[in-house]
Structures are given as structure tokens and as C-alpha cells.
Enzyme design. Structure first.
Site, PDB file in Angstrom:
ATOM      1  N   LYS A 202      30.867  38.217  38.476  1.00 22.24           N
ATOM      2  CA  LYS A 202      32.008  38.943  37.915  1.00 22.24           C
ATOM      3  C   LYS A 202      31.949  38.902  36.396  1.00 22.24           C
ATOM      4  O   LYS A 202      32.035  37.840  35.789  1.00 22.24           O
ATOM      5  CB  LYS A 202      33.306  38.307  38.415  1.00 22.24           C
ATOM      6  CG  LYS A 202      34.554  38.926  37.842  1.00 22.24           C
ATOM      7  CD  LYS A 202      35.806  38.383  38.504  1.00 22.24           C
ATOM      8  CE  LYS A 202      37.057  38.944  37.869  1.00 22.24           C
ATOM      9  NZ  LYS A 202      38.283  38.492  38.535  1.00 22.24           N
ATOM     10  N   LYS A 255      30.804  42.753  40.520  1.00 22.34           N
ATOM     11  CA  LYS A 255      31.956  43.445  39.938  1.00 22.34           C
ATOM     12  C   LYS A 255      31.843  43.499  38.420  1.00 22.34           C
ATOM     13  O   LYS A 255      31.528  42.479  37.827  1.00 22.34           O
ATOM     14  CB  LYS A 255      33.200  42.662  40.354  1.00 22.34           C
ATOM     15  CG  LYS A 255      34.497  43.121  39.789  1.00 22.34           C
ATOM     16  CD  LYS A 255      35.594  42.209  40.226  1.00 22.34           C
ATOM     17  CE  LYS A 255      36.848  42.603  39.488  1.00 22.34           C
ATOM     18  NZ  LYS A 255      37.865  41.609  39.570  1.00 22.34           N
TER      19      LYS A 255
HETATM   20  C1  PBG Z   1      41.976  38.519  39.147  1.00 20.71           C
HETATM   21  C2  PBG Z   1      41.323  39.802  39.368  1.00 20.71           C
HETATM   22  C3  PBG Z   1      41.079  40.836  38.451  1.00 20.71           C
HETATM   23  C4  PBG Z   1      40.533  41.901  39.160  1.00 20.71           C
HETATM   24  C5  PBG Z   1      40.420  41.474  40.473  1.00 20.71           C
HETATM   25  N1  PBG Z   1      40.886  40.181  40.580  1.00 20.71           N
HETATM   26  C6  PBG Z   1      41.424  40.944  37.026  1.00 20.71           C
HETATM   27  C7  PBG Z   1      40.745  40.096  36.051  1.00 20.71           C
HETATM   28  O1  PBG Z   1      39.821  39.358  36.338  1.00 20.71           O
HETATM   29  O2  PBG Z   1      41.223  40.144  34.921  1.00 20.71           O
HETATM   30  C8  PBG Z   1      40.170  43.235  38.589  1.00 20.71           C
HETATM   31  C9  PBG Z   1      40.176  44.358  39.549  1.00 20.71           C
HETATM   32  C10 PBG Z   1      40.206  45.705  38.952  1.00 20.71           C
HETATM   33  O3  PBG Z   1      40.109  45.902  37.730  1.00 20.71           O
HETATM   34  O4  PBG Z   1      40.332  46.651  39.732  1.00 20.71           O
HETATM   35  N2  PBG Z   1      41.219  37.493  38.663  1.00 20.71           N
END
Ligand code: PBG
Length: 332
Positions: A202, A255
Site C-alpha cells: 500500500k 493499492k
Molecule cells: C484506511 C484506508 C484508506 C483507504 C482504504 N483504507 C485511506 C488511507 O490509507 O488514507 C483508501 C481507499 C481509497 O482511496 O479508495 N487506512
């Protein structure tokens, strides 16, 4: 001199198989399937609540009863699973509301299991939606993220979700060691069948902007770069995937998706676990905004991007368009 045109067989006649729709369909290498799409849902407290989210057109803040309705509709058009994010009634420094078994997410899990038993329920496990500072981990006295103390909190949250009926928990916090901690905690109390879908690779991405509005999880100070990965790094992404696999992840997430197609492809070769891509909020927002201006064809752009994500190697894709695409596919 005459131009030589009789060169059949001397060069590739790639166009041969593109001559008409039926032929193109026949040789198509990647086919979208509603069952491999996962629909995120944002669950808030209350009853009968269905409020549009301004930064995510077509998405809503749903109370648990409405989330159950939505999950049923998604199942009816063949969507593979729903992924629940929580908007709690209250927030504090340690994200206590995330452990409330009567909170919106556990409530929605129970209702969905009752009213839409076929639906696979996945829950997001992270502190950022539940902490007043908006970070994904606990903060120590020095104002730094306390990785190891966060693990206990995440493990408890995963168990609350599992007890409420989540079949898969999805830790998105990016703390080190959380897959192992959650796995041990679940196993200890007999939830050996609850699967872990880990956000393994991520990136600290600019493309989460619209989500943070939707989940009300923008960090109050600093950013997420001490836990989410530098988007410049691919080798490191592979290391994270291998680590999560060893810790016991059942599925791994890459992601964002479109900015990490290379990593999806590498992940597919690296591990035998199912690869899940997350087409994040900013990816959806780009398509929506451009389509609104008439700069691109919305439906074609959505289908092309999802096809590319699958072609890169994703088995499953989390997408805000999941339900809509499932409807299109069924209607074909
Ligand atoms: C929470 C989380 C996030 C997303 C999914 N889980 C936000 C982040 O990490 O700031 C992002 C999903 C999206 O942008 O569609 N940790």
C-alpha cells in the site's frame, strides 16, 4: 515500378482477428466477471440513513440497515463481496469506538449475514476511521506512531468483526507484524476460518484524497509516510507481500491499482496467494470528473481500467464501480 502488395504470410496480420465483434470477443484474453469485483460500503450509525458522499459520486453513507439493503442489491447483480468501512459515532485517541460490538460495522455484518446470507462480508480493520487524530496507529508521548501497541488494538477489532460475522478481515493500517498478531488472536479464540486479506503493498498515495473525506479519516497532523510505502518503491512492495504471506495472509492487496500495474504483475509471479487490486477513490474520481466534463466516455473508461487491472494479474478488484459494472455485465 509497381508496389509489391502480395506479402501475405511475410508479416503479421494482426487485424485478421479484429474484423468483427464476434471474432474480437472470441479471442479476448481478459473477461470481466462481476464475481471478482468487491464493492466498498461506508457504514454510519443510525437507521434509514442514506447520504450521498460528495467526493465519491454514487457512494453513500449508509446506516447498517441500509448497508444490508445495498449488500443484497450487490449480491443480486452478482458482485463477489462487500468491503465495509466504519464511520463511528465518536472518536478518541485510541480508537475505542472501533472495538464497540454495537458499532456500525459489526451491526452491518450481522444484518448482512441475516438478510443476504450469500454475501461475502469483508471488513476494513484500521484505526484511522476511529481515532480523533486520524492516524492508522496509536500515538506515543513523543507524538510518534506506536507500532507494537497498535497491534493489540487491531487484533481486538478484527475479532469484534469476526464475531459479528465477517468472513474476511482486511487490515489496511500498514503496521509491521499485524497479520501475525491478528492471525494469532483469531486462532486463540477459535476463529481459525476467518480469513485475512492484507493490504500488503500500500503506497502513501495522493489518490486516497476523496476516500478520506468519505471516511472522515484525514490525519489531523503529519501524513502517513512513516507507515505507508513510498510510491517509488517496487522491490519493497514485494518484500511486504512476502512478509504478509509468511505471517499468514490469505489474500494480498496491491493499492492503488492503475499507478501500480507493474506491481500487480510482479505480485502475480511472486506469490500463489490471490491478488486483490484496489481501484482507489482518486482513480474513480479522475474518471468521474473527466466524464462530467465530457472529456472521456465514462463507461468505456471504467471498463477499460478494470480490464487493465485484471490483465496485469489481479484475481479480484475492489472498486467503487463494482455494483454498476456488475449490472452492465449482466445486461450484456
Ligand atoms: C484506511 C484506508 C484508506 C483507504 C482504504 N483504507 C485511506 C488511507 O490509507 O488514507 C483508501 C481507499 C481509497 O482511496 O479508495 N487506512
Amino acid at each position: 515500378m509497381d508496389v509489391i502488395t502480395e506479402t501475405t504470410g511475410e508479416f503479421l496480420r494482426g487485424r485478421r482477428l479484429r474484423q468483427r465483434p464476434a471474432l474480437r470477443r472470441l479471442v479476448r484474453e481478459t473477461r470481466l466477471d462481476a464475481k471478482s469485483l468487491i464493492q466498498p460500503l461506508f457504514v454510519c450509525p443510525g437507521v434509514g440513513v442514506r447520504e450521498a458522499i460528495s467526493t465519491l459520486p454514487g457512494q453513500f453513507h449508509l446506516s447498517p440497515d441500509q448497508a444490508a439493503e445495498e449488500a443484497l442489491r450487490a449480491a443480486e447483480v452478482g458482485v463477489g463481496a462487500v468491503l465495509l468501512f466504519g464511520l463511528p459515532a465518536s472518536k478518541d485517541a485510541i480508537g475505542s469506538s472501533g472495538l464497540d460490538e454495537k458499532g456500525p460495522v459489526p451491526e452491518a455484518c450481522r444484518l448482512i449475514r441475516q438478510r443476504s446470507p450469500e454475501t461475502v462480508v469483508i471488513t476494513d480493520v484500521c484505526l484511522c476511521e476511529y481515532t480523533d487524530h486520524g492516524h492508522c496507529g496509536l500515538i506515543d508521548e513523543a507524538g510518534r506512531i506506536d507500532n507494537d501497541r497498535t497491534l493489540a488494538q487491531l487484533s481486538k477489532m478484527a475479532l469484534v468483526h469476526a464475531e459479528a460475522g465477517a468472513e474476511i478481515v482486511a487490515p489496511s493500517d500498514m503496521m509491521d507484524g499485524r497479520v501475525l498478531a491478528i492471525r494469532r488472536h483469531l486462532d486463540q479464540v477459535g476463529f481459525t476460518d476467518t480469513a485475512i486479506m492484507s493490504y500488503a503493498a500500500k503506497h502513501a498515495s495522493a489518490f486516497y484524497g476523496p476516500f478520506r473525506e468519505a471516511a472522515q479519516s484525514t490525519p489531523a497532523f503529519g501524513d502517513r509516510r512513516t507507515y505507508q510505502m513510498d510510491p517509488a518503491n517496487g522491490q519493497e512492495a514485494m518484500r511486504e507481500i512476502l512478509a504478509d504471506q509468511e505471517e499468514g495472509a490469505d489474500l494480498i492487496i496491491v493499492k492503488p491499482a492503475i499507478t501500480a500495474l507493474d506491481l500487480i504483475a510482479r505480485a502475480r509471479r511472486l506469490t500463489l496467494l490471490p491478488i486483490v487490486a484496489y481501484q482507489v477513490s482518486g482513480e474513480a474520481a479522475m474518471i468521474e470528473a473527466a466524464a462530467e466534463r465530457g472529456w472521456l466516455n465514462r463507461k468505456d473508461a471504467i471498463l477499460e481500467s478494470l480490464t487493465a487491472i485484471q490483465r496485469a494479474g489481479a484475481h479480484l478488484t475492489i472498486s467503487y464501480f463494482a455494483q454498476e459494472v456488475a449490472r452492465w455485465l449482466g445486461g450484456r
